[in-house]
Write an enzyme that holds these catalytic residues in place. Structure first.
Site, PDB file in Angstrom:
ATOM      1  N   ASP A  79       0.817  -1.208   0.000  1.00 19.06           N
ATOM      2  CA  ASP A  79       0.000   0.000   0.000  1.00 19.06           C
ATOM      3  C   ASP A  79       0.856   1.266   0.000  1.00 19.06           C
ATOM      4  O   ASP A  79       1.857   1.350   0.712  1.00 19.06           O
ATOM      5  CB  ASP A  79      -0.893  -0.019   1.253  1.00 19.06           C
ATOM      6  N   GLU A 123       0.712  -0.799  -5.163  1.00 13.53           N
ATOM      7  CA  GLU A 123      -0.386   0.154  -5.249  1.00 13.53           C
ATOM      8  C   GLU A 123       0.232   1.543  -5.324  1.00 13.53           C
ATOM      9  O   GLU A 123       0.704   2.076  -4.323  1.00 13.53           O
ATOM     10  CB  GLU A 123      -1.304   0.035  -4.033  1.00 13.53           C
TER      11      GLU A 123
END
Length: 534
Positions: A203, A245
């Protein structure tokens, strides 16, 4: 049995699951690992062969689990470490891999590291986070949650300093200039890989380091750390993957796929698919894909239409963004930050044929596709809920109370119960019984995407068919060549196929021979996947 091919991720179809939203096994109104395990028959029946689990760690849930308070445990609402291990083992027994989120950039402000860090300026963990006497540093770093945050700095009244955060103020950024922080995150990765995970969706990876006079994104130091993480995984856990991401311009994206990540979400492409459908034009997709720099042979894009976040429009121009908002989110409640907080079916007007052509693009353009839970049945959303909670509502299994998700009187969030997308109308059980349902059409697309390896490994060559409203391309790998033709318009469209007159074709969707006429007509949103003879 798991596919032993080290490049398995090039052929994979992924399925994103929010454990809290999938199935409640104990009647407390919250989905859990035991419930998830009980639904493996369904997951297997979809044909997907990798599951991505959103954060399941202990968390105060300010950011729905992306604010982690303990990297080494399971949120008590969701079960135990043994429950998680049991799910991973059961998935593996069915040939399904499991990846989960590794949140590298920040923790919760309730994590013990931060609690200790803010206890005193002399704390031994003070430099686990980014502290400053002033909030005037790193002013070129953009504020990500513009709807709620006015600064990337928050004041701590106990130690009278500011701490840096790129997301909510309850999510302080870790200080990657500290070698102990770097080692701590390697230790976290090792723990979960040892438990059996097949990799991580990493992330917010663009933001790890801060430097004055820069946007604090995509810095050389960030690339260096991520390359070390990739080397650690490849050397110690061969066959596991790192999926990035990062929502960055095309010129930045490919850099991360050189020696840092096995896969990256194709953020530049995603909004262009919706733009192409809005404009009934191939141009946004062609222009974007032709602008992408080449990536290594062993790297792979991960294509997606929707997920748990807003449909980000960051990479569009202000004018394009305004047009997309006006078209796809006319009610301002549908908007969040620089994007749109809606599920796929509402975005596309709940039009069955439009949903299918969007998924044709998802499954056949360059990359490995990912499906967001519930999109395979056309679930709706609830824009009355805060933040992005409206696209994270309970899975709709049947027409029983709570959509079969839970026996509880009160759920973590209410199940959709409107006239169009409500669980009585949209659910797994009813669609399993309908041969022409969206669910069964999606199962067919998944099976075909896995059957033809050209989709996962082949080159993409755009083809001119004499109509800008139709997007056509060849996917070729070894002796396999497939022509994909997508009508992006809501009206019939003529196409020219004279260049294929010497070919014989096999319509893999309808299991019949296809004889190429010089001219043909596609029905609204019709698409063809045609296996070409040599």
């Amino acid at each position: 049995m798991l596919n032993p091919d080290p490049l398995w991720y090039k052929d994979v179809v992924l399925y994103q699951i929010y454990v809290r939203a999938f199935c409640d096994s104990n009647g407390d109104g919250v989905g859990d690992f035991a419930g998830l395990t009980s639904k493996l028959d369904y997951i297997e029946s979809l044909g997907v062969n990798c599951v991505w689990l959103m954060p399941f760690y202990p968390s105060p849930l300010v950011d729905d689990g992306y604010d982690i308070s303990d990297y080494y445990d399971i949120h008590p609402d969701l079960g135990t470490l043994e429950d998680a291990r049991a799910f991973i083992d059961a998935a593996h027994a069915r040939g399904i891999r499991v990846i989960s989120d590794l949140v590298l950039n920040h923790t919760s402000d309730q994590h013990r590291w931060f609690v200790e860090s803010r206890s005193s300026r002399e704390s031994p963990l003070r430099d686990f986070y980014v502290w400053s006497d002033t909030d005037q540093k790193y002013l070129d770093a953009r504020i990500i949650f513009t709807d709620t945050e006015t600064s990337n700095w928050a004041f701590d009244p106990h130690t009278h300093q500011f701490y840096f955060h790129r997301f909510y103020s309850q999510q302080p950024d870790l200080n990657y200039d500290n070698p102990r922080v770097q080692q701590a995150m390697f230790d976290v990765a090792r723990f979960w890989l040892d438990l059996g995970l097949d990799g991580f969706r990493c992330d917010a990876v663009a933001y790890l380091f801060e430097r004055e006079g820069t946007p604090c994104e995509n810095l050389p130091e960030t690339h260096a750390f991520l390359a070390r993480l990739r080397k650690f995984v490849d050397e110690n856990y061969p066959g596991r993957i790192l999926l990035a991401e990062l929502n960055e311009p095309p010129e930045q994206m490919s850099i991360y796929l050189r020696d840092e990540f096995h896969m990256a979400f194709h953020f530049p492409l995603m909004p262009r698919i919706f733009q192409a459908l809005k404009e009934a034009s191939r141009e946004p997709i062609v222009r974007t894909m032709e602008a992408m720099a080449p990536i290594p042979e062993i790297a792979q894009w991960c294509t997606f239409l929707r997920n748990h976040d807003e449909m980000t429009l960051k990479l569009l121009s202000p004018q394009e963004r305004a047009q997309m908002w006006d078209y796809y989110a006319p009610d301002t409640r549908m908007r969040f930050s620089m994007g749109i907080r809606r599920r796929l079916a509402p975005l596309l007007g709940n039009d069955y044929n439009r949903l299918l052509v969007a998924n044709s693009l998802l499954f056949t353009l360059t990359g490995s596709p990912i499906i967001y839970y519930g999109d395979e049945i056309g679930m709706g959303d609830d824009i009355r809920l805060k933040d992005r909670d409206g696209v994270r509502t309970p899975m709709q299994w049947n027409d029983q109370p709570n959509g079969g998700f839970s026996s509880a009187r009160e759920l973590y969030d209410p199940v959709i119960d409107d006239d169009t997308y409500g669980y009585r109308r949209v659910n797994v059980a009813s669609q399993q019984q309908e041969p022409g349902s969206l669910l069964n059409a999606m199962r067919q697309l998944v099976a075909l995407r896995k059957k033809y390896r050209a989709f996962g490994r082949g080159a993409t060559q755009f083809v001119e068919v004499g109509n800008a409203r139709v997007l056509a391309y060849e996917r070729a790998w070894n002796d396999e060549k497939i022509l994909v033709i997508n009508n992006l318009a809501d009206s019939p469209q003529p196409i020219h196929l004279a260049k294929y007159n010497s070919h014989a074709g096999w319509d893999v969707l309808n299991l019949r021979e296809f004889n190429f006429p010089p001219r043909a007509q596609l029905e609204p949103y019709e698409f063809l996947w045609l296996l070409l003879s040599a």
